[in-house]
Design a protein around this motif. Structure first.
Motif, PDB file in Angstrom:
ATOM      1  N   TYR A 181       1.036  -1.085   0.146  1.00 21.99           N
ATOM      2  CA  TYR A 181       0.310   0.012  -0.253  1.00 21.99           C
ATOM      3  C   TYR A 181       0.886   1.408  -0.149  1.00 21.99           C
ATOM      4  CZ  TYR A 181      -4.002  -2.501   1.150  1.00 21.99           C
ATOM      5  OH  TYR A 181      -5.312  -3.822   1.711  1.00 21.99           O
ATOM      6  N   GLN A 233       0.707   5.293   1.079  1.00 18.62           N
ATOM      7  CA  GLN A 233       0.659   6.683   1.845  1.00 18.62           C
ATOM      8  C   GLN A 233       0.359   7.848   1.235  1.00 18.62           C
ATOM      9  OE1 GLN A 233       0.750   6.590   6.309  1.00 18.62           O
ATOM     10  NE2 GLN A 233      -1.912   6.862   5.603  1.00 18.62           N
ATOM     11  N   GLU A 265      -3.615  11.584   2.825  1.00 21.45           N
ATOM     12  CA  GLU A 265      -4.363  10.927   2.033  1.00 21.45           C
ATOM     13  C   GLU A 265      -4.402   9.739   2.481  1.00 21.45           C
ATOM     14  OE1 GLU A 265      -3.775  12.194  -2.500  1.00 21.45           O
ATOM     15  OE2 GLU A 265      -3.567  10.036  -2.611  1.00 21.45           O
ATOM     16  N   GLY A 266      -5.334   8.304   2.642  1.00 19.31           N
ATOM     17  CA  GLY A 266      -5.452   6.895   3.139  1.00 19.31           C
ATOM     18  C   GLY A 266      -5.075   5.532   2.717  1.00 19.31           C
ATOM     19  N   LEU A 267      -4.544   4.865   2.658  1.00 25.13           N
ATOM     20  CA  LEU A 267      -4.332   4.087   1.767  1.00 25.13           C
ATOM     21  C   LEU A 267      -4.411   3.420   0.949  1.00 25.13           C
ATOM     22  CD1 LEU A 267      -3.641   1.693   5.169  1.00 25.13           C
ATOM     23  CD2 LEU A 267      -1.476   2.606   4.311  1.00 25.13           C
ATOM     24  N   PHE A 281      -3.973   0.957  -2.049  1.00 23.49           N
ATOM     25  CA  PHE A 281      -3.642  -0.692  -2.404  1.00 23.49           C
ATOM     26  C   PHE A 281      -2.953  -0.014  -3.538  1.00 23.49           C
ATOM     27  CE2 PHE A 281      -3.601  -4.954  -3.776  1.00 23.49           C
ATOM     28  CZ  PHE A 281      -4.341  -5.267  -4.784  1.00 23.49           C
ATOM     29  N   PHE A 334       3.437   0.805   2.305  1.00 28.34           N
ATOM     30  CA  PHE A 334       3.463  -0.266   3.201  1.00 28.34           C
ATOM     31  C   PHE A 334       2.857  -1.465   2.903  1.00 28.34           C
ATOM     32  CE2 PHE A 334       2.973   2.278   7.359  1.00 28.34           C
ATOM     33  CZ  PHE A 334       2.337   3.931   7.239  1.00 28.34           C
TER      34      PHE A 334
END
Lengths: 113, 108
Positions: free
Chosen positions: A35, A37, A41-43, A45, A91
């Motif tokens: 992932y 980030q 912002e969010g994670l 994919f 991540f």
């Protein structure tokens, strides 16, 4: 069990260089997810791999990014010819089964100068 | 397209007060919803998932398909609940869609 291990934790690259991020999944896990980030912002994919196979790379940019999960050794996310926009936290997560609970690493923070 | 919305970036509550972290999703199929939490200097970890219908650390979340929501609730917040919370949507495919997260601060 040490959990998901990512290295390096921090990586600084100049524009045009290559970045390699490594992820060792938890013992016994054969499913690896990457992932990204971006700030604020969010994670997001990027890619899902099993040993020696890319199962879903729908979130990977079409160019410069690649991932592998060889039979032996960690999964590697490779970014060629990095640009400033690649600066982010990356991540890795692993699971013991498809759609199982994801166990996350601490992340690798890439800074492109 | 799949989407997860967490409208609050920051949420502060006093210790002992109720807390609700909002999550709305967009998905035409049958969703799986999760809450992940990241405490200070720790990894992101699963807090709860809707199919298990558990209460973890006093938190519960109910999937409301009519409102397409999966809000996380706790009746009495504790200081140790201060963390970053992410709502995530699973679609039966290979990945989870995450929201942008809500940072919860519990004020002593």
């Amino acid at each position: 069990n040490a959990g998901v291990m990512q290295n390096p934790r921090h990586l600084v690259r100049r524009r045009g260089q290559e970045a390699r991020l490594r992820c060792s999944p938890m013992k016994g896990h054969s499913h690896v997810y990457w992932y990204r980030q971006l700030p604020e912002e969010g994670l997001k994919f990027m890619v899902y791999l099993q040993k020696e196979n890319i199962i879903d790379e729908s979130g990977m940019p079409k160019e410069r990014f690649s991932a592998e999960f060889p039979k032996e050794g960690p999964s590697i996310l490779r970014i060629q010819q990095v640009v400033r926009g690649d600066s982010a936290a990356y991540f890795c997560a692993s699971s013991g089964q498809r759609n199982g609970e994801l166990f996350f690493g601490e992340g690798s923070r890439l800074t492109v100068l | 397209a799949q989407r997860v919305t967490q409208p609050e970036k920051l949420l502060s509550v006093f210790k002992g007060a109720p807390v609700e972290l909002k999550c709305n999703y967009s998905y035409s199929g049958s969703p799986e919803l999760f809450w992940y939490v990241q405490y200070s200097r720790q990894r992101l970890q699963l807090l709860l998932r809707h199919i298990s219908r558990e209460s973890i650390k006093g938190f519960t979340a109910d999937l409301n398909k009519g409102e397409t929501s999966f809000h996380l609730k706790k009746p009495f917040a504790q200081e140790e609940d201060s963390a970053m919370y992410y709502c995530a949507l699973g679609t039966g495919a290979n990945n989870l869609f995450f929201g942008t997260g809500t940072r919860l601060t519990v004020i002593p």
